[in-house]
Design an enzyme around this catalytic site. Structure first.
Site, mmCIF file in Angstrom:
data_model
loop_
_atom_site.group_PDB
_atom_site.id
_atom_site.type_symbol
_atom_site.label_atom_id
_atom_site.label_comp_id
_atom_site.label_asym_id
_atom_site.label_seq_id
_atom_site.Cartn_x
_atom_site.Cartn_y
_atom_site.Cartn_z
ATOM 1 N N VAL A 1 -124.110 121.058 16.843
ATOM 2 C CA VAL A 1 -122.991 121.398 17.728
ATOM 3 C C VAL A 1 -123.083 122.852 18.222
ATOM 4 O O VAL A 1 -122.948 123.129 19.424
ATOM 5 C CB VAL A 1 -121.628 121.157 17.024
ATOM 6 N N LYS B 1 -113.843 119.019 11.441
ATOM 7 C CA LYS B 1 -112.709 118.151 11.055
ATOM 8 C C LYS B 1 -112.340 118.272 9.580
ATOM 9 O O LYS B 1 -111.179 118.126 9.214
ATOM 10 C CB LYS B 1 -112.960 116.685 11.402
ATOM 11 N N GLU C 1 -109.837 120.793 19.409
ATOM 12 C CA GLU C 1 -110.014 119.590 20.234
ATOM 13 C C GLU C 1 -111.274 118.809 19.827
ATOM 14 O O GLU C 1 -111.294 117.572 19.848
ATOM 15 C CB GLU C 1 -110.099 120.007 21.710
ATOM 16 N N ILE D 1 -113.949 113.390 23.657
ATOM 17 C CA ILE D 1 -112.696 112.848 24.202
ATOM 18 C C ILE D 1 -111.561 113.864 24.102
ATOM 19 O O ILE D 1 -111.289 114.381 23.012
ATOM 20 C CB ILE D 1 -112.253 111.585 23.420
ATOM 21 N N ASP E 1 -115.145 110.633 7.140
ATOM 22 C CA ASP E 1 -115.065 111.362 8.414
ATOM 23 C C ASP E 1 -113.934 110.796 9.286
ATOM 24 O O ASP E 1 -113.123 111.550 9.840
ATOM 25 C CB ASP E 1 -116.417 111.258 9.140
ATOM 26 N N LYS F 1 -110.235 112.535 10.525
ATOM 27 C CA LYS F 1 -109.762 112.548 11.916
ATOM 28 C C LYS F 1 -108.370 111.909 12.039
ATOM 29 O O LYS F 1 -107.521 112.405 12.788
ATOM 30 C CB LYS F 1 -110.788 111.848 12.806
ATOM 31 N N GLY G 1 -122.410 113.851 18.834
ATOM 32 C CA GLY G 1 -123.587 114.301 19.571
ATOM 33 C C GLY G 1 -123.429 115.732 20.044
ATOM 34 O O GLY G 1 -122.318 116.273 20.114
HETATM 35 N N1 HSE Z 1 -120.493 112.182 12.190
HETATM 36 C C1 HSE Z 1 -119.470 112.196 13.170
HETATM 37 C C2 HSE Z 1 -119.452 110.837 13.862
HETATM 38 C C3 HSE Z 1 -119.724 113.295 14.156
HETATM 39 O O1 HSE Z 1 -120.422 110.095 13.703
HETATM 40 O O2 HSE Z 1 -118.489 110.500 14.529
HETATM 41 C C4 HSE Z 1 -118.611 113.554 15.107
HETATM 42 O O3 HSE Z 1 -117.442 113.930 14.445
#
Ligand code: HSE
Length: 397
Positions: A13, A101, A125, A132, A197, A201, A299
């Site tokens: 990133v 996150k 964001e 998104i 993950d 979120k 990505g």
């Molecule tokens: N590892 C996370 C995913 C990266 O695959 O969504 C983006 O947050």
């Protein structure tokens, strides 16, 4: 005037932030209304071939103590040392934009409060849904609504894996390897495939929408490691795609119920067509009815796009977005136990099980069916134990 910012971390990133910034510098500056430049890139590794090698530092204090740096993009990932660095920046009045996150889900309340106290911004964001735009829309554009539910595909890696299993019959391990090669997965892919993950979120979304910090430990989370090819095939025959769905529902008793589970999504539901690394978030509100946000959820450049959007916002010098704040939560009594989660359910049972339902599908790995009636999670689990189910998952119509 020129705004100088720093990028913490030069992984997937962070390097994307640098690349996209210099690619679109002119238009970015026009939109920000000011000249901008990256003054430092923090990473412990050496990048001797980088065109930006003069900007690299291994010492965070170079950034912290440089008053010319007013904005920081944090792309390191993990809680520490990110938390220490971000908090120190905010305490010095430097705004921070993060893609992290884990940091927001664990420490968002503290960092928002710190930003507020020091008249700067803490933006995130990029922490949900990759490219998104979802944090600002939830917080601002949809602010007039009583939001009753948010449900989404919030992890690109698992959606990519499930899509490969569905389209190409690709075994789970091969699809995961490919996702890692494409830079979608976390450093430790356990966080993706076990649902952590997606859980982080939905915690961020829940905190933002309902105004109290929801910690990952309070959220029932099940990943996709037990989803088998035969379930993906059976779901298709029955009219569903299997997706890792993260959701939060506001209940009549005033509590909220966030959870993450592999879910059979009906082909009539727009989310069933969200494939590969794409994410989607459906927001249900009393004013809007429903809205959907869709885009690349992981990505390099998609995530960098969201980080830079925030950095540009900080460069405009609009002051603190005070209302983008949620309170710390002293306990999780406002969170309902997953046992109450109610839906129809998918079961796969051994082939010799007596099943007297219309919509069953017999295959080499058992009999698959979807119940006609809704049941709570607790009831579905009890039933799964009673009938010796090989798999059970909720259904989203
Ligand atoms: N590892 C996370 C995913 C990266 O695959 O969504 C983006 O947050």
């Amino acid at each position: 005037m020129s705004v100088k910012f720093a990028v913490l971390g030069h992984g997937v990133v962070g390097s994307g932030v640098v690349e996209l910034f210099y690619k679109n510098k002119k238009s970015i500056e026009k939109r920000a209304g000011t000249e901008m430049d990256i003054k430092y890139i923090l990473d412990l590794r050496d990048f001797p071939d980088s065109p930006y090698k003069d900007k690299f530092t291994k010492d965070f204090n170079d950034i912290l103590n440089d008053d010319e740096v007013t904005s920081v993009a944090e792309c390191m990932g993990g809680v520490e040392p990110a938390f220490t660095f971000v908090k120190a920046c905010l305490e010095k009045g430097k705004s921070v934009s993060t893609s992290n996150k884990e940091l927001v889900a664990e420490k968002g309340d503290i960092l928002l409060q710190t930003a507020k106290e020091h008249n700067c911004n803490f933006f995130f964001e990029a922490s949900v849904g990759g490219a998104i735009p979802i944090i600002r829309p939830l917080h601002r554009c949809l602010a007039a609504n009583d939001i009753t539910k948010v449900a989404g595909i919030l992890n690109g890696t698992t959606n990519f894996i499930l899509t490969k299993m569905y389209n190409d019959n690709m075994p789970f391990a091969d699809a995961l390897k490919l996702a890692q090669e494409l830079g979608y997965a976390e450093k430790d892919p356990t966080a993706d495939i076990e649902g952590h993950d997606a859980c982080r979120k939905i915690c961020i979304i829940s905190s933002l929408v309902y105004g109290k910090h929801v910690y990952p430990k309070s959220v029932y989370t099940k990943g996709i490691t037990q989803v088998e090819l035969c379930d993906v095939e059976a779901a298709d025959v029955l009219g569903y795609a299997i997706k890792l769905v993260a959701s939060v529902t506001k209940l009549d008793n005033g509590k909220i119920l966030p959870c993450v589970m592999p879910t059979l999504v009906s082909y009539d539901n727009i989310m069933a067509g969200v494939n590969d690394v794409f994410n989607a978030v459906l927001v249900y509100g009393d004013g809007v009815d429903q809205t959907m946000f869709y885009g690349r959820g992981a990505g390099k450049l998609p995530t960098a796009s969201a980080v830079l959007g925030d950095v540009i916002e900080t460069a405009k010098g609009t002051g603190t977005v005070l209302s983008q704040t949620w309170e710390s939560a002293s306990d999780d009594s406002f969170i309902e136990n997953v046992d109450s989660y109610t839906s129809r359910w998918y079961f796969r049972v051994p082939a010799d099980t007596e099943v007297d339902l219309g919509g069953t599908y017999s295959h080499d790995d058992g009999i698959s069916y979807v119940t006609d009636e809704e049941m709570t999670f607790a009831q579905a689990k009890a039933k799964a134990d009673e009938i010796g189910a090989l798999a059970f998952m909720p259904v989203l119509e």
